[in-house]
Write a protein that holds these residues in place. Structure first.
Motif, mmCIF file in Angstrom:
data_model
loop_
_atom_site.group_PDB
_atom_site.id
_atom_site.type_symbol
_atom_site.label_atom_id
_atom_site.label_comp_id
_atom_site.label_asym_id
_atom_site.label_seq_id
_atom_site.Cartn_x
_atom_site.Cartn_y
_atom_site.Cartn_z
ATOM 1 N N VAL A 207 0.829 -1.295 -0.087
ATOM 2 C CA VAL A 207 0.010 -0.209 -0.227
ATOM 3 C C VAL A 207 0.941 1.297 0.074
ATOM 4 C CG1 VAL A 207 -1.894 -1.108 1.288
ATOM 5 C CG2 VAL A 207 -0.308 0.013 2.511
ATOM 6 N N PHE B 251 -2.653 -3.488 9.451
ATOM 7 C CA PHE B 251 -3.272 -4.157 8.301
ATOM 8 C C PHE B 251 -4.424 -5.238 9.012
ATOM 9 C CE2 PHE B 251 0.485 -2.897 6.293
ATOM 10 C CZ PHE B 251 0.250 -2.921 4.828
ATOM 11 N N ARG C 2 -8.941 -10.407 6.390
ATOM 12 C CA ARG C 2 -10.338 -10.928 6.789
ATOM 13 C C ARG C 2 -10.420 -12.184 5.679
ATOM 14 N NH1 ARG C 2 -16.056 -10.303 5.049
ATOM 15 N NH2 ARG C 2 -17.458 -10.609 7.152
ATOM 16 N N GLU D 127 -11.501 -11.661 11.295
ATOM 17 C CA GLU D 127 -10.484 -10.457 10.750
ATOM 18 C C GLU D 127 -9.303 -10.674 12.031
ATOM 19 O OE1 GLU D 127 -12.670 -6.890 10.752
ATOM 20 O OE2 GLU D 127 -14.016 -7.542 9.323
ATOM 21 N N HIS E 29 -9.634 -10.520 2.118
ATOM 22 C CA HIS E 29 -9.850 -8.889 1.926
ATOM 23 C C HIS E 29 -8.694 -8.362 2.931
ATOM 24 C CE1 HIS E 29 -13.565 -9.093 0.050
ATOM 25 N NE2 HIS E 29 -13.819 -9.965 0.943
ATOM 26 N N ARG F 232 -7.129 -4.656 4.682
ATOM 27 C CA ARG F 232 -7.406 -3.331 4.917
ATOM 28 C C ARG F 232 -6.141 -2.700 5.587
ATOM 29 N NH1 ARG F 232 -10.981 0.772 5.109
ATOM 30 N NH2 ARG F 232 -10.697 2.305 6.757
ATOM 31 N N ALA F 233 -5.511 -1.741 5.009
ATOM 32 C CA ALA F 233 -4.438 -1.213 5.452
ATOM 33 C C ALA F 233 -4.766 0.382 6.102
ATOM 34 C CB ALA F 233 -3.231 -0.986 4.542
ATOM 35 N N LYS F 234 -4.420 0.733 7.224
ATOM 36 C CA LYS F 234 -4.833 2.018 7.491
ATOM 37 C C LYS F 234 -3.695 2.809 8.390
ATOM 38 C CE LYS F 234 -7.474 0.537 11.451
ATOM 39 N NZ LYS F 234 -8.696 0.771 12.033
ATOM 40 N N ALA G 183 -6.686 5.232 4.378
ATOM 41 C CA ALA G 183 -6.881 3.732 4.370
ATOM 42 C C ALA G 183 -6.967 3.316 2.848
ATOM 43 C CB ALA G 183 -8.130 3.472 5.149
ATOM 44 N N ALA G 184 -6.561 1.989 3.012
ATOM 45 C CA ALA G 184 -6.715 1.393 1.400
ATOM 46 C C ALA G 184 -7.388 0.004 1.836
ATOM 47 C CB ALA G 184 -5.518 1.590 0.711
ATOM 48 N N GLU G 185 -8.009 -0.787 0.680
ATOM 49 C CA GLU G 185 -8.495 -1.875 0.745
ATOM 50 C C GLU G 185 -8.121 -2.645 -0.438
ATOM 51 O OE1 GLU G 185 -12.446 -2.421 2.142
ATOM 52 O OE2 GLU G 185 -12.211 -1.089 3.851
ATOM 53 N N SER H 221 -8.624 -6.674 -2.395
ATOM 54 C CA SER H 221 -9.188 -8.272 -2.356
ATOM 55 C C SER H 221 -8.540 -9.062 -3.407
ATOM 56 C CB SER H 221 -10.786 -8.000 -2.439
ATOM 57 O OG SER H 221 -11.457 -7.235 -1.619
#
Length: 101
Positions: free
Chosen positions: A15, A32, A35, A41, A74, A76-78, A86-88, A90
């Motif tokens: 990311v 990070f 999921r 998660e 999935h 997710r990074a924030k 943030a970014a996601e 999949s």
């Protein structure tokens, strides 16, 4: 085109964080969250062996263990301090034709 992996792969998610002026900026803390297809998660917070800083604003997360479940995964990074962004992403993990992949 969606990214597809096999059971047993150990992918890396990368990311990039940028500030409001579009300048590469590193958050103080990066989280990070993975999921699984079952909906479990698991968060990983820097500093963590699975998270590396590639360069300013660019972070890589290498899965700590091989993928073990077919279906949609999935990530997710924030950034939670210094730069809040943030970014996601999949990807799919395909079923194996083997009884014990």
């Amino acid at each position: 085109m969606a990214t597809t992996y096999d059971i047993g792969d150990r992918p890396t998610a990368t990311v990039t964080f940028r500030d409001t002026a579009d300048v590469l900026t590193s958050p103080t803390t990066v989280v990070f969250v993975v999921r699984t297809p079952a909906g479990v998660e698991t968060p990983y917070t820097s500093p963590h062996a699975a998270i590396t800083t590639v360069s300013t604003g660019v972070f890589a997360f290498t899965f700590p263990a091989p993928l073990n479940e077919a279906g949609a995964w999935h990530v997710r990074a924030k950034g939670t301090a210094g730069l809040e962004a943030a970014a996601e992403l999949s990807f799919q993990v395909r079923r194996s034709n083997f009884a014990t992949p």
